[in-house]
Design an enzyme around this catalytic site. Sequence first.
Site: not given
Length: 596
Positions: A140-141, A198, A311, A401
């Site tokens: 992900n990120d 993250s 976020e 997501w």
Amino acid sequence: MIALAAAASAYGGSGVSVTFPGTNNTLVRLEKEGKYLVMPVQESNDEATVNVLVDGRLERTIYVRLAKSKVDYTVPLDIEKYKGHDVILNVVTSQNRATVREAKDDACWSNFAVCDTFDVSNHEKFRPAFHHTPPYGWMNDPNGLFYKNGEWHLYYQWNPYGSKWQNMTWGHSTSSDLITWTHHPAAIEPNGLGTVFSGNAAIDKDGSAGFGKDAVVALYTSAGVSQIQSMAVSKDNGYTFDIYSGNPVLCLESEARDPNIFRDPNTGVWTMVLAHPLDHEMLIFTSSDMKEWSLQSSFGKGLGAQDGVWECPDLFELPVEGSDERKWVLICNLNPGGPFGGSATQYFTGDFDGKTFKVDTDASGNVPLKWLDYGKDHYATISFSDAPDGRRTLLGWMSNWQYAAEVPTMQFRSANTLPREASLFRDADGEMYVSVVPSPEVEALRGSLVGKARKVSVGAKAKSYAIPELCEICLDINPLQTKMVEIELGNARGEKVTMCYTPSTSELSFDRTQSGIVDFSQDFPSVTVAPTLNAGGKLGLRIFIDRSSIEVFEGEGRFAMTNIVFPNEPYNTLSVKADGGKASISNLKIYSLKSK
Ligand code: FRU
């Protein structure tokens, strides 16, 4: 002993022996040395807790969906560093099996293997050809982006032990051209404080954190029972990191994550923006050494999109095109609550005095809602620190997501967007917006010009052009008096993506409801809509098609729209038509793009 040996040979994979002390507990002992222990995964199975014991001491705990009835793919555990030591996996499975006999039937045990190679070459048909992807496993990120000595460093949220979210670790890739990425060993791995969520990284040019000049300092969230902020330091330009022994460097009494640090160009002070997700706000701290942080202000409560958690922030200053003005941009990624459901990147423009972010308001005194991308698959976007020539280069996670864990890939999941350059412009409505265009390096992907038209008139009957699987399409649309101009990307199976430009509303829509495989999630089939900010006039577009993604940019970056797609066959035709009269299409260019 005899019974154990018999069990071992019956159930061991290659180079391991397996014993079954209980219905939910299995011991896998390494019987030979090698580089990797290959572990068999079945995605639909529950996670097993795998405790790795080295010479009897717990080295680490990971969670792996060990195969029960079939092996979907395998993942490697790096065991080279344990050479010369005894290694046992103490595996606790979650299934409540009635008998040990039942546990023995699991497909995984005979498929463990000690090897010296692990093949990461993957030819899944949806693996992008020119976007960054992890070598295997879930991503992900993007994290810790920075540029140093001619290299772009990209870290990312990675599960090295499966293609669904878990075991968060910072994966690491580097590139000299933002297009071709080389994979490196994991940069930061979970420790006793938690998994590695993250964060970002900064180059400590004057050594103010105490680790020497030019140390690369990463701040990230240690996610254990709670979320606390940790530091890791690299003295070899970002290839290896030492976790700081004084962690955590910041500990709040509420959930907080994704620190983003930078040296304020105006005050010279280290500054951190930290997401306070459940309060839908960002917290701003300052520090002289990146170890002691003082809270200065908070921003965001009640402002902008508030339907999800806030976020992955970023805060940076940019010049305003065509003026001497400079403004600050605060990126606040949000999930869910995006304009088309799920994750999206909102931002605010304003001023920052080193302590407080003062947001711009519109003519009526309201804080306008602004999105960095109008597709469904653009999230957790942050920028590279220290990019050359004052560039503000951004990268986002190209998924959502809502369905990221269900997309029809297996050996890997998710890609990052093309790198993009951000700048600021003031629109006719007086509002300040961030524009995003593909980074100049992207042009090097162009192969041959496979189709072109200087100027054509289109009406109700579509004009069609062949397109290669990997391509960039550039075109200028003059809608003249038409109600709508339709651009379709299609294949022989009738799968298609339809983009409609409606001058009367100054909008471009993107319909992927019939784009191919769409049934893996009810949230996937969708239509996204971008404001074209051009008062219904001419519209220039650049469209990038990789195997499973389409990124659309207005020529000057006034909007971007990113959507992933899973066609059963590549789209091979571009068709353009107009509704209600004739529209003019000019400067059509179709480039084939190279696989990296
Ligand atoms: C955003 C996010 C972050 C968190 C990370 C965990 O996608 O939820 O807030 O640090 O993912 O993987």
